[in-house]
Design an enzyme around this catalytic site. Sequence first.
Site, short mmCIF file in Angstrom:
data_model
loop_
_atom_site.label_atom_id
_atom_site.label_comp_id
_atom_site.label_asym_id
_atom_site.label_seq_id
_atom_site.Cartn_x
_atom_site.Cartn_y
_atom_site.Cartn_z
N HIS A 140 2.09 -76.85 -4.00
CA HIS A 140 1.34 -76.00 -3.09
C HIS A 140 2.25 -75.58 -1.94
CE1 HIS A 140 -1.96 -74.28 -0.87
NE2 HIS A 140 -1.70 -75.05 0.18
N LYS A 161 1.33 -70.94 6.67
CA LYS A 161 2.44 -70.75 5.72
C LYS A 161 2.57 -69.29 5.31
CE LYS A 161 0.70 -73.67 2.80
NZ LYS A 161 -0.47 -74.10 3.59
N ASP A 179 1.18 -69.70 -2.43
CA ASP A 179 0.10 -70.62 -2.74
C ASP A 179 0.47 -71.63 -3.82
OD1 ASP A 179 -2.50 -71.59 -2.18
OD2 ASP A 179 -3.16 -70.77 -4.10
N ARG A 245 15.73 -84.27 17.38
CA ARG A 245 16.22 -83.21 18.28
C ARG A 245 17.73 -83.04 18.21
NH1 ARG A 245 13.41 -83.61 24.09
NH2 ARG A 245 14.44 -81.58 24.16
#
Length: 312
Positions: A140, A161, A179, A245
């Site tokens: 997905h 998305k 999808d 980070r």
Amino acid sequence: MTVGELLKEQSERLRLELLSGEKSLGRRIMVADLNRPGLALSGFLDRFRAERVQIFGNGEQAYCHKADHKKIAEALLAMLERPDLPCVIVTHNAPVPAPLSQACKKHGVPLLRSAYDTTTLTGELSEALEARLAPTTTAHGVLVDVYGLGVLIQGDAGIGKSECALELLKRGHILVADDAVQIQHRRGGYLRGSCHEPLKNHMEVRGLGVIDIKLLFGIGAILDRTRIELAIKLEPWNAATAYDRTGLETKKLTILDVEIPLLRIPVSPGRNLAVLIEVAALNQRLSSQGYFSAENFNQRLIERMKTKERAG
């Protein structure tokens, strides 16, 4: 995949014709590798790969014509009696040696002939078989080709998305699948993504519905398949969650036993996800060429601190 299915799907592309064995088209092809008999024609059957499609090129054909008729007939009968042998294909549109034709008929082995030369046939047939037989799964998400790099974008439903992929399309990148992404583990240990046929060229965007990318953005905005080299997971921003980070932390996503780099990107108002994904794709291309920005930066800092310590 059966020999009958191979004929139905690839006879035109591979220029194949069925010469005999109509009743045995249900024989199954289980592997994408091909085999040229070679030593098996002399009667040496140790390590003979009977489970593969058998290819008879010019060399095998010449041997069948010139070898002692009795010996070659015995060798072919012993070779083709294996029940797991799928079929035999003769190349160059050449006349089939009589012993080979007789052995195929005796053991009910489908005998096919191709107009292609051996090199062309083996290349095209291997690709066709691998496309059908390679391990496959469905993920997905959205698959976009960004700067020539296949990026699989995943996340919870409604995270954005498709909207992110839409922005990437507007910036000149290419959609592969939305999808439901069909993923194959290809020979060489890499993943190739494509789109299921009913969904091809289409995208579903909340509030807009299903849109046709090919008609809206043109043929240059779609791609049939791409190699997946980076996975990005979009996550809702959470102040309590620790995100990397520095870029020194490496995560992997495993699909069909293949690992690809994984980045977790928090989603919050004001963040331009399309730009972040573009930069991530470019940085991944640098990494694949052996340049790791975060590691190089970290090394320079360490060297700088060592220099200050020595000076102090």
